[in-house]
Design a protein around this motif. Sequence first.
Motif, PDB file in Angstrom:
ATOM      1  N   GLY A  50       6.639   2.696   8.269  1.00 20.97           N
ATOM      2  CA  GLY A  50       7.109   1.734   7.510  1.00 20.97           C
ATOM      3  C   GLY A  50       8.395   1.845   7.113  1.00 20.97           C
ATOM      4  O   GLY A  50       9.113   2.980   6.587  1.00 20.97           O
ATOM      5  N   LEU A  51       9.335   1.093   7.362  1.00 19.25           N
ATOM      6  CA  LEU A  51      10.695   1.143   7.134  1.00 19.25           C
ATOM      7  C   LEU A  51      11.132  -0.005   6.060  1.00 19.25           C
ATOM      8  O   LEU A  51      11.862  -0.933   6.464  1.00 19.25           O
ATOM      9  CB  LEU A  51      11.431   0.747   8.526  1.00 19.25           C
ATOM     10  CG  LEU A  51      11.332   1.950   9.400  1.00 19.25           C
ATOM     11  CD1 LEU A  51      12.323   1.723  10.646  1.00 19.25           C
ATOM     12  CD2 LEU A  51      11.685   3.425   8.888  1.00 19.25           C
ATOM     13  N   PRO A 119       2.815  -0.629   2.448  1.00 19.91           N
ATOM     14  CA  PRO A 119       2.098  -1.540   1.304  1.00 19.91           C
ATOM     15  C   PRO A 119       0.855  -0.633   0.927  1.00 19.91           C
ATOM     16  O   PRO A 119      -0.138  -0.134   1.832  1.00 19.91           O
ATOM     17  CB  PRO A 119       1.995  -2.760   1.549  1.00 19.91           C
ATOM     18  CG  PRO A 119       3.111  -2.940   2.530  1.00 19.91           C
ATOM     19  CD  PRO A 119       3.298  -1.787   3.242  1.00 19.91           C
ATOM     20  N   ASN A 120       0.349  -0.620  -0.587  1.00 21.85           N
ATOM     21  CA  ASN A 120      -0.985   0.254  -0.472  1.00 21.85           C
ATOM     22  C   ASN A 120      -2.209  -0.081   0.165  1.00 21.85           C
ATOM     23  O   ASN A 120      -2.627   0.805   0.612  1.00 21.85           O
ATOM     24  CB  ASN A 120      -1.079   0.029  -2.179  1.00 21.85           C
ATOM     25  CG  ASN A 120       0.124   0.349  -3.037  1.00 21.85           C
ATOM     26  OD1 ASN A 120       1.134   0.571  -2.614  1.00 21.85           O
ATOM     27  ND2 ASN A 120      -0.070  -0.159  -4.242  1.00 21.85           N
ATOM     28  N   HIS A 123      -2.397   2.207   3.198  1.00 25.15           N
ATOM     29  CA  HIS A 123      -2.406   3.565   3.369  1.00 25.15           C
ATOM     30  C   HIS A 123      -3.758   4.380   3.796  1.00 25.15           C
ATOM     31  O   HIS A 123      -3.540   5.159   4.504  1.00 25.15           O
ATOM     32  CB  HIS A 123      -2.462   4.120   1.593  1.00 25.15           C
ATOM     33  CG  HIS A 123      -0.955   3.722   1.136  1.00 25.15           C
ATOM     34  ND1 HIS A 123      -0.908   4.108  -0.060  1.00 25.15           N
ATOM     35  CD2 HIS A 123      -0.050   3.301   1.598  1.00 25.15           C
ATOM     36  CE1 HIS A 123       0.471   3.908  -0.452  1.00 25.15           C
ATOM     37  NE2 HIS A 123       0.825   3.232   0.439  1.00 25.15           N
ATOM     38  N   PRO A 142       0.407   4.360  -5.298  1.00 23.40           N
ATOM     39  CA  PRO A 142      -0.938   4.981  -5.470  1.00 23.40           C
ATOM     40  C   PRO A 142      -1.510   5.190  -4.070  1.00 23.40           C
ATOM     41  O   PRO A 142      -1.240   4.459  -2.994  1.00 23.40           O
ATOM     42  CB  PRO A 142      -1.777   3.790  -6.052  1.00 23.40           C
ATOM     43  CG  PRO A 142      -0.944   2.633  -5.447  1.00 23.40           C
ATOM     44  CD  PRO A 142       0.332   2.891  -5.341  1.00 23.40           C
TER      45      PRO A 142
HETATM   46  P1  NAD Z   1       8.328  -2.386   1.079  1.00 21.76           P
HETATM   47  O1  NAD Z   1       7.602  -3.713   0.826  1.00 21.76           O
HETATM   48  O2  NAD Z   1       9.818  -2.398   0.847  1.00 21.76           O
HETATM   49  O3  NAD Z   1       7.874  -1.855   2.356  1.00 21.76           O
HETATM   50  C1  NAD Z   1       7.084  -2.042   3.033  1.00 21.76           C
HETATM   51  C2  NAD Z   1       7.110  -1.977   4.472  1.00 21.76           C
HETATM   52  O4  NAD Z   1       5.900  -1.864   5.186  1.00 21.76           O
HETATM   53  C3  NAD Z   1       7.943  -2.811   5.108  1.00 21.76           C
HETATM   54  O5  NAD Z   1       9.092  -2.473   6.079  1.00 21.76           O
HETATM   55  C4  NAD Z   1       7.069  -3.883   5.759  1.00 21.76           C
HETATM   56  O6  NAD Z   1       7.577  -4.696   6.688  1.00 21.76           O
HETATM   57  C5  NAD Z   1       6.097  -2.948   6.354  1.00 21.76           C
HETATM   58  N1  NAD Z   1       4.672  -3.519   6.807  1.00 21.76           N
HETATM   59  C6  NAD Z   1       4.206  -3.197   7.728  1.00 21.76           C
HETATM   60  N2  NAD Z   1       2.768  -3.854   7.643  1.00 21.76           N
HETATM   61  C7  NAD Z   1       2.950  -4.795   6.515  1.00 21.76           C
HETATM   62  C8  NAD Z   1       2.101  -5.755   6.030  1.00 21.76           C
HETATM   63  N3  NAD Z   1       0.994  -6.121   6.780  1.00 21.76           N
HETATM   64  N4  NAD Z   1       2.502  -6.354   4.881  1.00 21.76           N
HETATM   65  C9  NAD Z   1       3.725  -6.205   4.376  1.00 21.76           C
HETATM   66  N5  NAD Z   1       4.537  -5.117   4.788  1.00 21.76           N
HETATM   67  C10 NAD Z   1       4.111  -4.428   5.908  1.00 21.76           C
HETATM   68  O7  NAD Z   1       7.611  -1.423   0.027  1.00 21.76           O
HETATM   69  P2  NAD Z   1       8.186   0.010  -0.512  1.00 21.76           P
HETATM   70  O8  NAD Z   1       8.749  -0.472  -1.952  1.00 21.76           O
HETATM   71  O9  NAD Z   1       9.161   0.507   0.395  1.00 21.76           O
HETATM   72  O10 NAD Z   1       6.806   0.637  -0.964  1.00 21.76           O
HETATM   73  C11 NAD Z   1       6.269   1.184   0.170  1.00 21.76           C
HETATM   74  C12 NAD Z   1       5.168   2.209  -0.529  1.00 21.76           C
HETATM   75  O11 NAD Z   1       5.794   3.465  -1.393  1.00 21.76           O
HETATM   76  C13 NAD Z   1       4.285   1.954  -1.501  1.00 21.76           C
HETATM   77  O12 NAD Z   1       2.799   2.468  -1.500  1.00 21.76           O
HETATM   78  C14 NAD Z   1       4.719   2.041  -3.022  1.00 21.76           C
HETATM   79  O13 NAD Z   1       3.774   2.112  -4.044  1.00 21.76           O
HETATM   80  C15 NAD Z   1       5.462   3.367  -2.778  1.00 21.76           C
HETATM   81  N6  NAD Z   1       6.934   3.585  -3.471  1.00 21.76           N
HETATM   82  C16 NAD Z   1       6.767   4.666  -4.000  1.00 21.76           C
HETATM   83  C17 NAD Z   1       7.825   5.030  -4.663  1.00 21.76           C
HETATM   84  C18 NAD Z   1       8.166   6.321  -5.399  1.00 21.76           C
HETATM   85  O14 NAD Z   1       8.876   6.558  -6.069  1.00 21.76           O
HETATM   86  N7  NAD Z   1       7.201   7.336  -5.137  1.00 21.76           N
HETATM   87  C19 NAD Z   1       8.876   3.981  -5.108  1.00 21.76           C
HETATM   88  C20 NAD Z   1       8.792   2.681  -4.289  1.00 21.76           C
HETATM   89  C21 NAD Z   1       7.546   2.620  -3.471  1.00 21.76           C
END
Ligand code: NAD
Length: 396
Positions: A50-51, A119-120, A123, A142
Motif C-alpha cells: 500500500g503506497l 485501509p483497515n 489488513h 487498528p
Molecule cells: P491511505 O488511504 O492514505 O492509503 C491506503 C493505500 O491503500 C492507498 O495507497 C490506496 O490506494 C491503497 N488501497 C488498496 N486497495 C484499496 C481499497 N480497496 N480501498 C482504498 N485504498 C486501497 O491510508 P493511510 O493513511 O496510509 O493508512 C493506512 C493504514 O495505516 C491504516 O490502517 C491506518 O490506520 C494506518 N495508519 C497508521 C498511522 C500510525 O501512526 N501508525 C498513521 C496513519 C495511518
Amino acid sequence: MSLSRRDLIELGLAGTSAALITNVASAQPAVQQPAAKLPEGERIGVAVVGLGKLSLEQIIPALRKTTGVKLAALVSGHPDKARRVAAENNLPADAIYSYEDFDRIARDPRVGIVYIVLPNFLHKEYTIRAFKTGKHVLCEKPMATTVADAEAMIAAGKAANRQLMIAYRCHYEPKNLEAMRRIRSGRYGKPRLVVTDMLRGSDLNDPSDAWRLDMVKSGGGALADMGIYGINGARYLLNEEPVEVRAWEHTDRSDPRFKTVPDLVAWQFRFPSGAIANGSTSFSVGGTMRWDVFCDKARLRGDPGAYYNGNHLEIFSSPDEGEVKIAEVDQFAREMDWMGDVVRGRVPLVSPGEEGLQDMRLMAAILQSTREGGRTVTVDWQYKRAHDPAVAVPVA
Ligand code: NAD
C-alpha cells in the motif's frame, strides 16, 4: 554517578539518565539493546504493501534511516506510482508487485517482512496471504475491523510459525517510554486517573479519509483511527487491563461524513487497581493527541503525546517539575528495526497480535456501550501483555 538533576537538564539528558540515576531503571530488568547498523546483506528486507499517505510520508522515508531492516519491495495497485517510488529508492523493477501477484513474494528471498499499510478492512486478507508466503508480518493499527478478523490473523501467524507485530509506534517512542518507566518506578505514588483526547477533523473528499468514514472499511471511524491511541495509551501507561467499560456517543447524522461511523465518542475504563481512564475521540473536532496521568503525587502530561514528532512530556511534581527533554527519534524507523530484531530473536515481541486484539475487543465494548445508552459492559478476557514496553524497550 554524581551529576545532579540540574546538570542533566542542562545536558538535555533529564529523561533517561535521571531515571537511571534515581534507580528507577535499576528496579527493572535490563532493557534490550537494538541492533547496531548491520551490513547491507544482513539487513532484513521489508515489502511495503500500500503506497498511501502513511507509506509515502513516513514509512518509506523511515526505511532510509533503519539499521537492521531495509526497503526491499513495494506492493501497489498503481504501477506508475510504484515505478516512481521504486526509482526514488533504488529498487529494481522486479521488486514491484501488484495486489494480484503479491503471493509471488513467497519466492522472493529479498523479502523477510511484509508491512501491511492498507485501509483497515484489508489488513486481514493481506496478513493471511503474507503468512501463506512464509513471511513475517508487521501490520498497521487498528489490526482489523472486527474481533473475529483479528483472531483469524493471530491464528494464521501461529499456523505459519511466523511473527505478527502490530505497529503501535508509541511503544517505541521515547517520551511515552519515559513516562511509563517513571510511573512504574512508583516515585509519583499510584497512578489514579488517565485522561486521553485523540481528536481531529476529517474530509470526505480526501480518499485517505473516505474509507475511514466508512464503518465497514474502517471498523469504527475516529474511534478506530484516533481513539485507539487513547485506549492503548491508557493500558500501557497504567500497565493493566480494564474490567469495566462505559461509553457515550454524539454523532450528527445529517453530516455526510457520519452516515455510517460514530463521530464523538467518550468512554470510561475501570481498572482492577481502582484507576480510571477517561477517553475521547472525534473526527469533527480537531486536532490533538494528548494524555494526562494523575498519580498520587504528580501529574504527567504528554501534550502532544502521540504525534509523529514533537511530543512533549511534562511533569507537575516537586522536585521533578518541568519538561523532560529527550532527543527525538524516528518512531517508525525504531519500530521497524525492532521488528527486524524480533525476527532475529534478539528482542521480545512487545506489540504482538494479541495486543492489537485487546484493543479490538475494547473498541467493540465501547461501541456496545454507546448503543446501550452508556450501560456498563464488563470486560475481562484475562489478557496480560507478555512484555511491558517500559521494561523491554530502551527509552532512546
Ligand atoms: P491511505 O488511504 O492514505 O492509503 C491506503 C493505500 O491503500 C492507498 O495507497 C490506496 O490506494 C491503497 N488501497 C488498496 N486497495 C484499496 C481499497 N480497496 N480501498 C482504498 N485504498 C486501497 O491510508 P493511510 O493513511 O496510509 O493508512 C493506512 C493504514 O495505516 C491504516 O490502517 C491506518 O490506520 C494506518 N495508519 C497508521 C498511522 C500510525 O501512526 N501508525 C498513521 C496513519 C495511518
